[in-house]
Design a protein around this motif. Structure first.
Motif, mmCIF file in Angstrom:
data_model
loop_
_atom_site.group_PDB
_atom_site.id
_atom_site.type_symbol
_atom_site.label_atom_id
_atom_site.label_comp_id
_atom_site.label_asym_id
_atom_site.label_seq_id
_atom_site.Cartn_x
_atom_site.Cartn_y
_atom_site.Cartn_z
ATOM 1 N N SER A 175 0.547 -1.224 0.071
ATOM 2 C CA SER A 175 -0.373 -0.067 0.163
ATOM 3 C C SER A 175 0.862 0.847 -0.250
ATOM 4 O O SER A 175 0.907 2.427 -0.223
ATOM 5 N N ILE A 194 -8.234 -7.710 2.135
ATOM 6 C CA ILE A 194 -7.856 -6.638 3.113
ATOM 7 C C ILE A 194 -7.657 -6.656 3.881
ATOM 8 O O ILE A 194 -9.101 -7.292 4.870
ATOM 9 N N ASP A 207 -10.185 2.798 6.565
ATOM 10 C CA ASP A 207 -10.943 2.958 5.118
ATOM 11 C C ASP A 207 -10.051 3.537 3.809
ATOM 12 O O ASP A 207 -10.018 3.070 2.605
ATOM 13 N N VAL A 210 -7.659 1.025 2.971
ATOM 14 C CA VAL A 210 -8.446 -0.060 2.241
ATOM 15 C C VAL A 210 -8.229 0.497 0.277
ATOM 16 O O VAL A 210 -8.642 0.114 -0.965
ATOM 17 N N LYS A 213 -4.912 0.505 -1.141
ATOM 18 C CA LYS A 213 -5.145 -0.976 -1.628
ATOM 19 C C LYS A 213 -5.633 -1.041 -3.265
ATOM 20 O O LYS A 213 -4.994 -1.389 -3.950
ATOM 21 N N VAL A 234 -14.876 -7.287 2.980
ATOM 22 C CA VAL A 234 -13.942 -5.701 2.678
ATOM 23 C C VAL A 234 -13.792 -5.248 1.643
ATOM 24 O O VAL A 234 -13.903 -4.840 0.175
ATOM 25 N N ILE A 235 -13.321 -6.320 0.719
ATOM 26 C CA ILE A 235 -12.960 -6.656 -1.185
ATOM 27 C C ILE A 235 -14.429 -6.423 -2.175
ATOM 28 O O ILE A 235 -14.586 -5.197 -2.676
ATOM 29 N N TRP A 238 -16.569 -2.791 -1.007
ATOM 30 C CA TRP A 238 -15.586 -1.370 -1.934
ATOM 31 C C TRP A 238 -16.022 -1.435 -3.330
ATOM 32 O O TRP A 238 -16.740 -0.764 -3.718
#
Length: 460
Positions: A175, A194, A207, A210, A213, A234-235, A238
């Motif tokens: 990241s 993540i 956030d 994230v 990434k 999470v992926i 998003w």
């Protein structure tokens, strides 16, 4: 799929391709950037607040590139046309803030080098599994293609572009590197997972981490591919709110995937445009659920790049992992010593403990990055018989785990930690170094920590 056609749509570079280029940080990536910049006609200067290693000093002197270490001379830095910054330097430090106030572009070595190659780029990121998946992907691809391995692993990307300029690259990207990428556009991007990590660098804002990434797919177009874990909420959450233009190729252990990869009846099934590869999990050299996902990601990349099915299968069968990641060191008196020093966060240690199939003496600790250990509790209760805390400050570890195990000790010395483990272990046990923390309180880096562990085990 021809590599020369993959980067025909170019994003405008955020920096001048001429003038004075300053490199902040004289490590592997910084020296590589300096060499590439000089080859491309820049006036180059390297500055490091720490001490530059002798091998890098010699390389700079050999190429007549001026440098300084143990300081940053502002007058020699603030006159740059572009700055390539080490990923280890936060954007919040005053020098970087001053550069940005003056409108001087501050970019990563990845961003810089990508502008000087037309190569087919596979970029891999995630909180865990990056090194294993990048190494495995490279292992598969190199059987049929000319391919470099770079980023957070191996020789610097910039140095390889300058010296070899492979037609294909597999890049392991953090990241921190992505934070300083603006026009970077991999043809194939892979996002493994993540979980909370490095939150101290992101003001403890998950956030923001994230979003960092997801910069890996920011500049991708419909002709590019985004491979991701469809089991990671999470992926998937998003992506619902921030769709990418790239063609999506998910992988999953729990869902049937029409275009991508999934796991069913102990078999990996990878499908792209109705063309399938089938691989029994028992044939994959790297075991554990997390490694099945890593194998699915690597196989999807290889399938996209038209690697023969048999080559993919054979490569997965004969790949034996990377140093410091669940690495079997020795078996002494029927006790297995395992080096997982690369587990610098809780999620990585989760995978390690999940894979333990015997009572385990767990060596844990280091520089805590805001860890929440809750997800480890079931494994501690089920599998861990003793805990050895190896860190300067072990208070948080005692608060979390003292009530779960009968034996919990602390030390600030690797040799002593291993000797304690040796005394506690019984036939059939595992001794696992999986720190869940950064290494910088007692060690130079996680490699140093892992090598000290292996040396201490061999000295028993």
């Amino acid at each position: 799929m021809k590599p020369e056609t993959t980067n025909t749509i170019r994003i405008k570079t955020p920096f001048k391709k001429e003038g004075r280029l300053v490199v902040l940080g004289g490590g592997e990536s910084g020296i590589g950037a300096a060499l590439l910049a000089q080859a491309k006609g820049y006036e180059v200067f390297v500055s490091d607040k720490g001490v530059i290693k002798n091998k890098f000093r010699e390389l700079l002197n050999q190429h007549a590139i001026p440098w300084e270490d143990t300081q940053h001379t502002k007058a020699l830095i603030l006159n740059a046309d572009v700055v390539v910054k080490s990923p280890g330097i936060p954007n919040t430090v005053p020098l970087v803030a001053a550069l940005k106030e003056q409108g001087i572009p501050v970019i990563s070595e990845i961003e810089f080098a990508a502008n000087y190659t037309q190569a087919n780029i596979v970029a891999i990121t995630g909180s865990n599994g990056k090194t294993t998946t990048a190494s495995l992907t490279h292992h598969v691809l190199k059987q049929a293609l000319s391919v470099g391995l770079a980023g957070n692993i191996g020789a610097s990307f910039a140095k390889q572009v300058q010296a070899n300029n492979y037609p294909n690259y597999v890049l392991e990207i953090s990241s921190f590197q992505l934070d300083d990428c603006f026009s970077f556009r991999p043809h194939i991007a892979v996002l493994l997972n993540i979980t909370p990590d490095h939150l101290d660098r992101y003001n403890y804002n998950f956030d923001a981490y994230v979003a960092s990434k997801f910069r890996i797919t920011k500049n991708q177009t419909a002709t590019d591919y985004f491979i991701y874990d469809a089991d990671d909420p999470v992926i998937t959450n998003w992506l619902e709110k921030h769709p990418t233009k790239a063609t999506l190729l998910p992988f999953s252990l729990h869902k049937r995937i029409e275009n991508g990869a999934y796991f069913e009846n102990n078999t990996c099934i990878i499908t792209i445009d109705n063309n399938q590869i089938i691989m029994p999990a028992k044939d994959i050299a790297l075991q554990g659920k997390h490694n099945i996902k890593n194998a699915m990601a690597a196989s999807t990349v290889a399938h996209l790049l038209k690697i023969r099915k048999q080559t993919i299968r054979e490569s997965l069968e004969n790949f034996h992992g990377v140093e410091h990641r669940l690495e079997d060191v020795l078996k002494i008196n029927k006790v297995n010593y395992i080096n997982d020093s690369k587990a610098t966060n809780v999620n990585a240690t989760y995978y390690a403990l999940e894979s333990m199939d015997a009572p385990t003496i767990w060596i844990v600790g280091g520089e805590d990055k805001g860890n929440d250990y809750t997800e480890l509790f079931p494994f501690i209760n089920e599998k861990v018989k003793a805990i050895i805390c190896l860190g300067v400050d072990n208070k948080k570890l005692f608060e979390n785990f003292q009530s779960m195990v009968d034996i919990m000790v602390e030390t600030q010395n690797m040799s002593e930690a291993v000797k304690i483990a040796y005394k506690l272990a019984e036939s059939g046990d595992n001794v696992l170094l999986s720190p869940a923390c950064a290494s910088f309180d007692l060690f130079e880096n996680y490699e140093d920590r892992g090598r000290q562990f292996k040396e201490a085990v061999r000295n028993l």
